[in-house]
Design a protein around this motif. Structure first.
Motif, PDB file in Angstrom:
ATOM      1  N   ALA A  73      -9.545  -0.249  -8.587  1.00 21.20           N
ATOM      2  CA  ALA A  73      -8.857  -0.037  -7.058  1.00 21.20           C
ATOM      3  C   ALA A  73      -9.958   1.115  -6.623  1.00 21.20           C
ATOM      4  CB  ALA A  73      -7.593   0.342  -7.061  1.00 21.20           C
ATOM      5  N   GLU A  74      -9.969   1.319  -5.246  1.00 25.92           N
ATOM      6  CA  GLU A  74     -10.686   2.514  -4.730  1.00 25.92           C
ATOM      7  C   GLU A  74     -10.011   3.456  -4.522  1.00 25.92           C
ATOM      8  OE1 GLU A  74     -12.684   2.367  -0.469  1.00 25.92           O
ATOM      9  OE2 GLU A  74     -14.387   1.769  -1.866  1.00 25.92           O
ATOM     10  N   SER A  75      -8.591   3.019  -4.019  1.00 23.45           N
ATOM     11  CA  SER A  75      -7.644   4.148  -3.653  1.00 23.45           C
ATOM     12  C   SER A  75      -6.317   3.417  -3.382  1.00 23.45           C
ATOM     13  CB  SER A  75      -8.363   4.835  -2.190  1.00 23.45           C
ATOM     14  OG  SER A  75      -8.108   4.102  -1.034  1.00 23.45           O
ATOM     15  N   ALA A  76      -5.480   4.587  -3.177  1.00 22.62           N
ATOM     16  CA  ALA A  76      -4.067   4.074  -2.971  1.00 22.62           C
ATOM     17  C   ALA A  76      -3.342   4.947  -2.078  1.00 22.62           C
ATOM     18  CB  ALA A  76      -3.216   3.812  -4.364  1.00 22.62           C
ATOM     19  N   ASN A  77      -2.638   4.285  -1.251  1.00 19.57           N
ATOM     20  CA  ASN A  77      -1.881   5.331   0.126  1.00 19.57           C
ATOM     21  C   ASN A  77      -0.269   4.724  -0.062  1.00 19.57           C
ATOM     22  OD1 ASN A  77      -1.082   6.802   2.018  1.00 19.57           O
ATOM     23  ND2 ASN A  77      -1.963   5.431   4.037  1.00 19.57           N
ATOM     24  N   GLN A  78       0.521   5.769  -0.388  1.00 17.99           N
ATOM     25  CA  GLN A  78       2.060   5.491  -0.288  1.00 17.99           C
ATOM     26  C   GLN A  78       2.398   5.577   1.184  1.00 17.99           C
ATOM     27  OE1 GLN A  78       3.688   5.750  -3.610  1.00 17.99           O
ATOM     28  NE2 GLN A  78       5.522   4.810  -2.409  1.00 17.99           N
ATOM     29  N   LEU A  79       2.571   4.508   1.663  1.00 17.84           N
ATOM     30  CA  LEU A  79       2.984   4.289   3.256  1.00 17.84           C
ATOM     31  C   LEU A  79       4.407   4.943   3.462  1.00 17.84           C
ATOM     32  CD1 LEU A  79       1.682   0.802   3.961  1.00 17.84           C
ATOM     33  CD2 LEU A  79       0.630   3.010   4.075  1.00 17.84           C
ATOM     34  N   ASP A  80       5.200   4.533   2.307  1.00 18.43           N
ATOM     35  CA  ASP A  80       6.686   5.089   2.431  1.00 18.43           C
ATOM     36  C   ASP A  80       7.241   4.902   1.058  1.00 18.43           C
ATOM     37  OD1 ASP A  80       7.901   2.412   1.973  1.00 18.43           O
ATOM     38  OD2 ASP A  80       7.621   2.111   4.139  1.00 18.43           O
ATOM     39  N   ASP A  81       8.671   5.211   0.639  1.00 18.73           N
ATOM     40  CA  ASP A  81       9.236   5.320  -0.742  1.00 18.73           C
ATOM     41  C   ASP A  81       9.243   3.756  -1.352  1.00 18.73           C
ATOM     42  OD1 ASP A  81       9.496   7.823  -0.481  1.00 18.73           O
ATOM     43  OD2 ASP A  81      11.974   7.708   0.066  1.00 18.73           O
ATOM     44  N   TYR A  82       8.878   2.762  -0.313  1.00 26.72           N
ATOM     45  CA  TYR A  82       8.823   1.435  -1.009  1.00 26.72           C
ATOM     46  C   TYR A  82       7.765   0.781  -0.776  1.00 26.72           C
ATOM     47  CZ  TYR A  82      13.932   2.499  -0.559  1.00 26.72           C
ATOM     48  OH  TYR A  82      15.139   3.089  -0.613  1.00 26.72           O
ATOM     49  N   LYS A 101      -0.197   0.935  -0.364  1.00 27.99           N
ATOM     50  CA  LYS A 101      -1.391  -0.038   0.189  1.00 27.99           C
ATOM     51  C   LYS A 101      -2.525   0.365  -0.692  1.00 27.99           C
ATOM     52  CE  LYS A 101      -4.080  -1.374   4.073  1.00 27.99           C
ATOM     53  NZ  LYS A 101      -4.479  -1.112   5.679  1.00 27.99           N
ATOM     54  N   ILE A 102      -3.114  -0.606  -1.171  1.00 27.38           N
ATOM     55  CA  ILE A 102      -4.117  -0.281  -2.555  1.00 27.38           C
ATOM     56  C   ILE A 102      -5.540  -0.920  -1.797  1.00 27.38           C
ATOM     57  CG2 ILE A 102      -4.988  -0.956  -4.686  1.00 27.38           C
ATOM     58  CD1 ILE A 102      -1.972  -1.216  -5.675  1.00 27.38           C
ATOM     59  N   THR A 103      -6.535  -0.300  -1.677  1.00 22.61           N
ATOM     60  CA  THR A 103      -7.721  -0.729  -1.331  1.00 22.61           C
ATOM     61  C   THR A 103      -8.712  -0.953  -2.527  1.00 22.61           C
ATOM     62  OG1 THR A 103      -7.713   0.478   0.574  1.00 22.61           O
ATOM     63  CG2 THR A 103      -9.770  -0.180   0.181  1.00 22.61           C
ATOM     64  N   LEU A 104      -9.167  -2.108  -2.795  1.00 18.39           N
ATOM     65  CA  LEU A 104     -10.030  -2.478  -3.820  1.00 18.39           C
ATOM     66  C   LEU A 104     -11.564  -2.213  -3.481  1.00 18.39           C
ATOM     67  CD1 LEU A 104      -8.680  -6.269  -4.562  1.00 18.39           C
ATOM     68  CD2 LEU A 104      -7.832  -4.130  -5.605  1.00 18.39           C
ATOM     69  N   ILE A 156       1.120  -8.354  -0.109  1.00 18.46           N
ATOM     70  CA  ILE A 156       0.346  -8.856   0.976  1.00 18.46           C
ATOM     71  C   ILE A 156      -1.053  -8.410   0.850  1.00 18.46           C
ATOM     72  CG2 ILE A 156       0.058  -8.531   3.536  1.00 18.46           C
ATOM     73  CD1 ILE A 156       3.017  -7.666   3.854  1.00 18.46           C
ATOM     74  N   ALA A 157      -1.684  -9.666   0.995  1.00 16.92           N
ATOM     75  CA  ALA A 157      -3.314  -9.607   0.599  1.00 16.92           C
ATOM     76  C   ALA A 157      -3.998  -9.621   1.937  1.00 16.92           C
ATOM     77  CB  ALA A 157      -3.799 -10.318  -0.358  1.00 16.92           C
ATOM     78  N   THR A 165      -7.686  -5.397   0.550  1.00 16.37           N
ATOM     79  CA  THR A 165      -6.519  -4.556   0.481  1.00 16.37           C
ATOM     80  C   THR A 165      -5.421  -5.413  -0.073  1.00 16.37           C
ATOM     81  OG1 THR A 165      -5.813  -4.821   2.931  1.00 16.37           O
ATOM     82  CG2 THR A 165      -7.236  -3.055   2.391  1.00 16.37           C
ATOM     83  N   VAL A 166      -4.420  -4.740  -0.858  1.00 11.18           N
ATOM     84  CA  VAL A 166      -3.238  -5.379  -1.300  1.00 11.18           C
ATOM     85  C   VAL A 166      -2.177  -4.443  -0.799  1.00 11.18           C
ATOM     86  CG1 VAL A 166      -1.888  -6.245  -3.373  1.00 11.18           C
ATOM     87  CG2 VAL A 166      -4.341  -6.522  -3.105  1.00 11.18           C
ATOM     88  N   THR A 167      -0.997  -4.892  -0.199  1.00 11.68           N
ATOM     89  CA  THR A 167       0.106  -4.068  -0.007  1.00 11.68           C
ATOM     90  C   THR A 167       1.302  -4.635  -0.725  1.00 11.68           C
ATOM     91  OG1 THR A 167      -0.687  -3.773   2.379  1.00 11.68           O
ATOM     92  CG2 THR A 167       1.605  -3.090   1.888  1.00 11.68           C
TER      93      THR A 167
END
Length: 515
Positions: free
Chosen positions: A87-96, A99-102, A143-144, A148-150
């Motif tokens: 992965a390049e980064s990860a972003n916590q959109l909410d508690d559940y 979103k991961i960027t490859l 979701i791909a 990105t993978v959410t």
């Protein structure tokens, strides 16, 4: 033929022979010859029942990552802090939702680019086949979209990125499938052959990393007998070995020949009680067993000081491994507890009796960790001192005995904080519905605290909850934690790039080389 012809022919033959020998010798020593690395380990295919490299199959992912075949989205540095890998980064959109960027430059070992859809397909197969992953990840939907993978979870999963660094989450090419136990990963090496006792690797010509693999071939051999592993290392058959018995390390102190690299880990030797066993449903009996074990002696004598006596599930250099109290070593108090449990008589051999029946227990363990049979022998002697007869079963087929519930105490070596977070251990081993709660331990307070832990993001609060959970386990004497171990690699002096890691995951890396 005249004499001149005979002489010329003989001379020519000798010249060709010498030339051939010279070429063979040159091929062996030439910098262009193949670099082949021979690696011995006691860890591969623990007791021959986890032999393979498909990360979705039980604990085979450890081999996938350890031996440089596969990699995960995230990994741990030497301080056990999480960092991106595939992965390049990860972003916590909410508690559940996360979103991961490859990374955009990753390829599988077959040359195929790794996309978000590849990761989605791989994780979905993981959830179908692995017995721990669904329980840990709580994934509801993936979701791909391009790179990105959410990931949407059904519950709060504060440790999600830590779980995605578990070897079971190594990303493999699902379209390539599995053939002869071989899968296609992204690591610096490719598996050519996988058996119960050996993994043959070759350099990954498509490796995406900046540091390229330096070895042409690696032969990983499973040698589960500690003496045999030590002899293979001493004889020069191996370039490096992992898992040598601590008693053997003294054979490799010559710094002109060998190097030893060690790291403290959270791998603990633990013995859990089987709550299905009627006599072990009495806490006095469980506590008596705990008080019969001299942990200091086990570490100093049987481990030759290469460990630390344990109190709880985690070492005290971790913030969630402090401030705990366990039953102390006290054989006399243990005898009194057995008497309170109704064992007031003794037979001619000194074993306690209740209604004329001796207290006999079955101790189950396996042999691929050399110290486990030693712990069993020590426990057998220690429990005899308080009047309990222990029947030891150290077997490579331990899983069969677990399935049939043919044990009373099960001892194993387990890394309790491989994710750098306490939740992993509790959810996989301690909660009443945990996949590896082999002793059927069931404490509603523990389950409630574990549920709180799984829904808490604050680090300090998570540490407090972890300490509370451990104290319940210790008060129940459900699990005896004996010692934390050091992980050591022994290698020839000319080996570089082989370094022990506190997670116990990363062994064969692109940096590994023979000079």
């Amino acid at each position: 033929m005249n004499k001149k012809t005979i002489f010329f022919t003989a001379a020519l033959g000798i010249m060709l022979l010498l030339s051939g020998c010279s070429q063979n010798n040159s091929a062996t020593t030439s910098p262009h010859s193949e670099k082949i690395f021979h690696y011995g380990t006691m860890a591969y295919g623990t007791a021959m029942q986890d032999a393979g490299i498909n990360p979705h199959d039980t604990y085979c992912g450890w081999s996938t990552v350890r031996y440089g075949i596969g990699e995960t989205l995230f990994r741990f540095n030497k301080e056990m802090k999480i960092e991106p890998w595939l992965a390049e980064s990860a972003n916590q959109l909410d508690d559940y939702t996360v979103k991961i960027t490859l990374r955009n430059d990753i390829t599988f070992s077959n040359g195929k680019k790794v996309t978000g859809n590849d990761v989605k397909t791989c994780l979905e197969d993981l959830l179908k086949k692995n017995d721990r992953a669904p329980h840990d990840l709580k994934i509801k939907n993936i979701i791909a979209d391009g790179q990105t993978v959410t990931i949407q979870s059904s519950e709060k999963v504060p440790a999600l990125l830590h779980y995605l660094a578990d070897p079971y989450a190594a990303i493999i090419d699902m379209t390539a499938g599995e053939k002869d136990r071989i899968v296609v990963g992204t690591g610096p090496y490719v598996a050519e052959k996988v058996t119960d006792t050996e993994i043959d690797l070759k350099k990954n010509a498509h490796y995406w990393g900046k540091v390229q693999p330096k070895l042409d071939k690696i032969i990983v051999r499973s040698i589960t007998d500690g003496d045999a592993l030590s002899m293979a290392m001493q004889s020069g058959e191996l370039d490096a070995a992992q898992g040598l018995p601590y008693a053997s390390l003294s054979n490799f102190q010559d710094t002109n020949k060998y190097k030893i690299n060690s790291a403290a880990t959270s791998r603990v030797y633990q013995a859990l009680m089987n709550y299905r066993t009627p006599v072990l449903q009495n806490n006095n009996v469980r506590k008596a067993i705990a008080m019969a074990i001299n942990k200091d002696q086990f570490v100093s004598v049987l481990l030759n000081g290469n460990g630390v006596p344990a109190i709880g599930a985690f070492p005290d250099n971790m913030p969630f491994g402090r401030g705990l109290k366990a039953a102390p070593y006290d054989p006399e108090a243990a005898r009194r507890l057995l008497a309170q449990a109704g064992y007031t008589e003794r037979d001619a051999d000194g074993y306690v009796l209740k209604n004329g029946k001796p207290l006999t227990l079955r101790w189950l363990t396996y042999t691929s960790r050399q110290e486990l049979p030693l712990l069993a022998e020590y426990a057998q002697s220690a429990l005899k001192e308080i009047g309990i007869k222990l029947e030891v079963n150290a077997t490579d087929n331990y899983k069969d005995f677990l399935k049939r519930n043919e044990f009373d105490i099960y001892a194993k070596a387990i890394v309790t904080a491989p994710t750098g977070d306490p939740e992993y251990y509790f959810t996989s081993n301690v909660m009443s519905d945990s996949p590896y709660n082999n002793g059927a331990y069931n404490n509603p307070d523990v389950d409630h605290l574990c549920d709180q832990l799984r829904n808490t993001f604050d680090t300090n609060k998570r540490n407090e909850l972890a300490i509370q959970i451990q104290q319940h386990i210790l008060d129940d004497n459900a699990i005896i934690y004996t010692a934390f171990l050091k992980m050591s690699f022994v290698m020839k002096k000319n080996v570089t790039g082989l370094e022990a890691h506190p997670s116990d995951y990363y062994e064969i890396t692109p940096e590994l080389d023979i000079n």
